[in-house]
Enzyme design. Structure first.
Site, PDB file in Angstrom:
ATOM      1  N   GLU A 446       0.827  -1.213   0.000  1.00 23.98           N
ATOM      2  CA  GLU A 446       0.000   0.000   0.000  1.00 23.98           C
ATOM      3  C   GLU A 446       0.865   1.268   0.000  1.00 23.98           C
ATOM      4  O   GLU A 446       0.527   2.262   0.634  1.00 23.98           O
ATOM      5  CB  GLU A 446      -0.999  -0.021   1.176  1.00 23.98           C
ATOM      6  CG  GLU A 446      -2.001  -1.155   1.027  1.00 23.98           C
ATOM      7  CD  GLU A 446      -3.001  -1.287   2.154  1.00 23.98           C
ATOM      8  OE1 GLU A 446      -3.134  -0.347   2.950  1.00 23.98           O
ATOM      9  OE2 GLU A 446      -3.651  -2.338   2.230  1.00 23.98           O
TER      10      GLU A 446
HETATM   11  C1  LIG Z   1       2.556  -9.650   0.116  1.00 20.91           C
HETATM   12  C2  LIG Z   1       2.212  -8.620  -0.899  1.00 20.91           C
HETATM   13  C3  LIG Z   1       0.883  -8.307  -1.117  1.00 20.91           C
HETATM   14  C4  LIG Z   1       0.537  -7.374  -2.117  1.00 20.91           C
HETATM   15  N1  LIG Z   1      -0.776  -7.147  -2.410  1.00 20.91           N
HETATM   16  C5  LIG Z   1      -1.099  -6.380  -3.492  1.00 20.91           C
HETATM   17  C6  LIG Z   1      -2.448  -6.284  -3.945  1.00 20.91           C
HETATM   18  O1  LIG Z   1      -3.374  -6.844  -3.368  1.00 20.91           O
HETATM   19  N2  LIG Z   1      -2.698  -5.528  -5.067  1.00 20.91           N
HETATM   20  C7  LIG Z   1      -1.708  -4.883  -5.745  1.00 20.91           C
HETATM   21  O2  LIG Z   1      -2.003  -4.224  -6.745  1.00 20.91           O
HETATM   22  N3  LIG Z   1      -0.416  -4.939  -5.321  1.00 20.91           N
HETATM   23  C8  LIG Z   1      -0.087  -5.685  -4.232  1.00 20.91           C
HETATM   24  N4  LIG Z   1       1.219  -5.793  -3.826  1.00 20.91           N
HETATM   25  C9  LIG Z   1       2.234  -4.989  -4.482  1.00 20.91           C
HETATM   26  C10 LIG Z   1       2.782  -3.892  -3.584  1.00 20.91           C
HETATM   27  O3  LIG Z   1       1.827  -2.877  -3.446  1.00 20.91           O
HETATM   28  C11 LIG Z   1       4.109  -3.425  -4.198  1.00 20.91           C
HETATM   29  O4  LIG Z   1       5.062  -4.394  -3.830  1.00 20.91           O
HETATM   30  C12 LIG Z   1       4.538  -2.059  -3.732  1.00 20.91           C
HETATM   31  O5  LIG Z   1       3.689  -1.080  -4.243  1.00 20.91           O
HETATM   32  C13 LIG Z   1       5.962  -1.720  -4.187  1.00 20.91           C
HETATM   33  O6  LIG Z   1       6.164  -2.008  -5.543  1.00 20.91           O
HETATM   34  P1  LIG Z   1       7.414  -2.914  -5.984  1.00 20.91           P
HETATM   35  O7  LIG Z   1       7.489  -4.057  -5.037  1.00 20.91           O
HETATM   36  O8  LIG Z   1       7.282  -3.217  -7.416  1.00 20.91           O
HETATM   37  O9  LIG Z   1       8.671  -2.015  -5.697  1.00 20.91           O
HETATM   38  P2  LIG Z   1       9.355  -0.969  -6.703  1.00 20.91           P
HETATM   39  O10 LIG Z   1       8.365   0.075  -7.078  1.00 20.91           O
HETATM   40  O11 LIG Z   1      10.058  -1.693  -7.773  1.00 20.91           O
HETATM   41  O12 LIG Z   1      10.409  -0.308  -5.725  1.00 20.91           O
HETATM   42  C14 LIG Z   1      11.639  -0.930  -5.334  1.00 20.91           C
HETATM   43  C15 LIG Z   1      12.323  -0.013  -4.327  1.00 20.91           C
HETATM   44  O13 LIG Z   1      12.563   1.258  -4.922  1.00 20.91           O
HETATM   45  C16 LIG Z   1      11.950   2.291  -4.168  1.00 20.91           C
HETATM   46  N5  LIG Z   1      11.432   3.301  -5.090  1.00 20.91           N
HETATM   47  C17 LIG Z   1      10.539   3.134  -6.094  1.00 20.91           C
HETATM   48  N6  LIG Z   1      10.313   4.303  -6.709  1.00 20.91           N
HETATM   49  C18 LIG Z   1      11.072   5.229  -6.098  1.00 20.91           C
HETATM   50  C19 LIG Z   1      11.273   6.627  -6.280  1.00 20.91           C
HETATM   51  N7  LIG Z   1      10.601   7.333  -7.188  1.00 20.91           N
HETATM   52  N8  LIG Z   1      12.129   7.254  -5.468  1.00 20.91           N
HETATM   53  C20 LIG Z   1      12.781   6.581  -4.507  1.00 20.91           C
HETATM   54  N9  LIG Z   1      12.634   5.270  -4.273  1.00 20.91           N
HETATM   55  C21 LIG Z   1      11.792   4.600  -5.068  1.00 20.91           C
HETATM   56  C22 LIG Z   1      10.848   1.603  -3.383  1.00 20.91           C
HETATM   57  O14 LIG Z   1      10.512   2.301  -2.204  1.00 20.91           O
HETATM   58  C23 LIG Z   1      11.476   0.263  -3.078  1.00 20.91           C
HETATM   59  O15 LIG Z   1      12.297   0.384  -1.971  1.00 20.91           O
HETATM   60  C24 LIG Z   1       1.568  -6.727  -2.839  1.00 20.91           C
HETATM   61  C25 LIG Z   1       2.901  -7.031  -2.582  1.00 20.91           C
HETATM   62  C26 LIG Z   1       3.226  -7.985  -1.649  1.00 20.91           C
HETATM   63  C27 LIG Z   1       4.674  -8.332  -1.448  1.00 20.91           C
END
Ligand SMILES: Cc1cc2nc3c(=O)[nH]c(=O)nc-3n(C[C@H](O)[C@H](O)[C@H](O)COP(=O)(O)OP(=O)(O)OC[C@H]3O[C@@H](n4cnc5c(N)ncnc54)[C@H](O)[C@@H]3O)c2cc1C
Length: 636
Positions: A446
């Site tokens: 979230e």
């Molecule tokens: C158990 C679990 C349940 C989930 N449930 C859902 C769900 O029900 N529905 C759904 O749609 N999604 C869901 N997700 C997805 C979740 O919301 C995402 O994992 C989250 O939004 C982060 O995206 P990402 O993991 O792709 O990280 P990324 O966006 O790839 O980020 C990787 C790292 O880079 C950092 N980062 C990214 N952009 C920037 C920036 N502009 N500046 C600085 N730092 C940055 C992030 O903070 C993070 O540390 C779930 C994930 C998990 C693991």
């Protein structure tokens, strides 16, 4: 199709002004920012306590009286929580759920019968029609016992179909879908994709209107969709036909309600995680999935705004869940601190043990204060809570993690041992090992903590950006800039002087008893924060958005100030309702600790190490330090 939306939802419809200069950004970054800006709620129709803090104003009137449930609402919440607690204690073995990665179907059936899956569904559609406060009371209870079950219920109705349906559904859509949540339909929220995490601008799942305009055909892949593999209904964010805005093609994201059993939906993998191990979370493929056009929620092109607005309230559940886990930690540490003796004293009596207990108790109070306050504010609709909701999520997930870590340390070796193993050798099965695994995800889902800080920075700076947009845009002619500068000078001369000299700085807060000094600090520090933001804007101008570390410290200061305000107000409320001096002392300790952190953040606004840090980060990424990776077995 009727265009009726919930009358309580004061959605901000006006087109977003282009107030951020994107002219010097890379094409990719500009596209991402333009999509995000277009999806922002741009209007502020109600006051925001936290935004005022960033502008230098600690508005006591907005926070002084801690809201209370009406007797009727409280009775509803009390009865429901008592029934749920009794049920969970007797019927839900959270260790077994974790070990088998399964929530028994009998438990899910029973929770449906109790109305747990329809807490947010309005009464006229067969649901419980709970307020956010009662909903979060139940979620706190559930999360304190079994995080996997809490996530199942929360993904279903904090962000799954019931929440956006309530906010944006037409009367026809509500009548069609709401009754199903009282009767065995679990829902899911599908935004994330393999290439799309924090930045939704590249969303690839596509919904194409059929030639007769009656259906959409969805193709693409959604990752980590909680409840996705078992969902009867999903809200799926898709790319639809782009629109031309100001001569440029702008991607359109649209939300569609999709039936879980529609042909073409394929769960290609059930994901397995470190914690919340029993959630049904998967990689879902959509192959020509046919969805009726009337299943579009709110309208084409409004899907990202819908997702972000849903999250503004949806993310209030997570702070309540973290507070539930923190209360469990307090209970474990109190019992263990008395029971376990080493070196001639109960471990809770050694000074470092007391320090841990003081930290956990005072910070649990702060988490509860924030979770309750934001829930009440969500219910009464008299304040804009988008900043406070993000602060609540950031603060409670970060502090919750520290509390669980502190609890593990306090339990020593037993903290690291599984509850089932403790039980097998006859000890109390405190589930700290599982709680730690379950808690870590809260800083990621979230909106990650990093994204929360950036979100806060954007919203907190909005008043400045709106005023200074002409000046900040690099491509504006010098004449326009000069005019804008003169106009701004008029405003900022008075405003800036007020951040130094203000009658509020001499206000006394004697009514706050032992917390009066903290109120004085809040007053003064809001002005200091506003000055620091102003100085940073002056120094970095349009480059400020790239100074993420600096912005992060500023946002943490604002978040701590909000936490102090909520905690003091809550403590006063509890103290006046016969809880004795305990809440005041805990709030006093919390504020002292919070003040120390705030002062650290101010000191770290500029450490002098920034250039070296950036340089080292770049070099590490380029592989300049790959020599340090020698001597290990790398992952192929
Ligand atoms: C158990 C679990 C349940 C989930 N449930 C859902 C769900 O029900 N529905 C759904 O749609 N999604 C869901 N997700 C997805 C979740 O919301 C995402 O994992 C989250 O939004 C982060 O995206 P990402 O993991 O792709 O990280 P990324 O966006 O790839 O980020 C990787 C790292 O880079 C950092 N980062 C990214 N952009 C920037 C920036 N502009 N500046 C600085 N730092 C940055 C992030 O903070 C993070 O540390 C779930 C994930 C998990 C693991």
């Amino acid at each position: 199709m009727s265009t009726h939306t919930d009358p309580d939802m004061k959605a901000r419809h006006s087109d977003q002004e282009d107030i951020i200069d994107t002219s010097k950004m890379s094409v990719e970054k500009r596209a991402a920012l333009e999509v995000a800006e277009a999806a922002r709620e741009s209007q502020w129709t109600e006051p925001s306590f936290a935004q005022k803090l960033f502008m230098g104003q600690f508005d006591r009137a907005l926070i002084d009286t801690f809201p209370q449930q009406s007797a009727e609402e409280k009775a509803i919440g009390d009865a429901f929580c008592a029934e749920l607690a009794d049920y969970l204690r007797k019927n839900l073995d959270a260790e077994e759920v974790d070990a088998t990665r399964t929530i028994p179907s009998k438990v899910i059936d029973d929770l449906f019968k109790m109305g747990v899956f329809a807490m947010k569904v309005p009464r006229e559609y067969g649901g419980k029609g709970f307020t956010q406060v009662n909903y979060n009371r139940a979620m706190m209870l559930l999360a304190s016992h079994c995080a996997s079950t809490a996530v199942l219920v929360s993904a279903h109705q904090s962000i799954g179909v019931p929440q956006p349906l309530k906010l944006f559904g037409t009367l026809e859509q509500k009548a069609k879908f709401f009754p199903r949540f009282a009767n065995h339909t679990i829902s899911a929220f599908a935004l994330t994709e393999p290439s799309v995490g924090s930045d939704p601008s590249k969303l690839a799942t596509e919904a194409k209107l059929t030639e007769d305009g009656k259906h959409y055909l969805i193709n693409g892949e959604k990752l980590w969709c909680t409840n996705g593999p078992i969902a009867g209904l999903l809200v799926v964010m898709c790319k639809t036909e782009p629109k031309i805005v100001n001569g440029k093609e702008r991607p359109q994201i649209t939300a569609l309600i999709v039936e879980g059993g529609t042909p073409g939906i394929e769960v290609t993998h059930r994901c397995d995680f470190m914690g919340i191990r029993a959630i049904q979370n998967g990689l879902i493929r959509f192959n020509n999935v046919k969805v009726p056009a009337e299943n579009v929620l709110w309208g084409t092109g409004k899907g990202l705004k819908l997702a972000l607005t849903t999250l503004n309230t949806g993310r209030l559940t997570l702070p309540a869940a973290c507070a539930g886990a923190a209360k469990q930690c307090l209970n474990i540490c109190r019992r263990w601190g008395n029971e376990r003796s080493q070196w001639g004293l109960p471990v809770g009596q050694h000074e470092v043990g007391r320090e841990k207990l003081a930290y956990i108790a005072s910070h649990t109070l702060a988490m509860e204060a924030i979770a309750k306050l934001t829930s009440h504010w969500a219910d009464d609709h008299t304040k804009d809570i988008r900043i406070e909701a993000a602060m609540a999520k950031l603060f409670c997930s970060e502090v919750g993690w520290k509390i669980v870590d502190t609890t593990m340390q306090f339990r020593g070796g037993r903290g690291y041992e599984k509850a089932s193993s403790l039980k097998a050798r006859g000890e109390t099965p405190f589930p700290v090992e599982r709680m730690m695994r379950d808690m870590r995800i809260n800083m990621i889902i979230e909106g990650t903590s990093e994204i929360m800080r950036l979100f806060l920075a954007r919203e907190a700076m909005d008043p400045h950006l709106k005023m200074a947009s002409d000046l900040l845009k690099a491509h504006n002619p010098i004449g326009t800039k000069a005019k804008a500068g003169a106009k701004l000078a008029g405003f900022y001369t008075g405003w800036y002087a007020q951040q130094w000299f203000n009658a509020s700085l001499w206000e006394r807060h004697d009514d706050m008893g032992i917390l009066s000094g903290h109120y004085h600090y809040l007053q003064a520090t809001a002005h200091r924060l506003a000055r620091s933001i102003f100085h940073a804007m002056g120094m970095y101008q349009e480059k400020l958005e790239r100074k993420q570390v600096l912005l992060g410290h500023l946002m943490e200061i604002g978040t701590e100030l909000f936490a102090m305000s909520a905690t003091c107000s809550y403590a006063m409320h509890l103290a006046s309702h016969h809880q004795g001096e305990g809440p005041m002392d805990l709030a006093d300790y919390f504020c002292r600790e919070s003040t120390r952190r705030i002062e650290d953040h101010f000191r770290n606004l500029s450490t002098g190490n920034e250039r070296l840090m950036n340089d080292l980060g770049k070099k590490a990424l380029a592989g300049d330090f790959a020599w340090m990776e020698e001597g290990i077995v790398t992952v192929d």
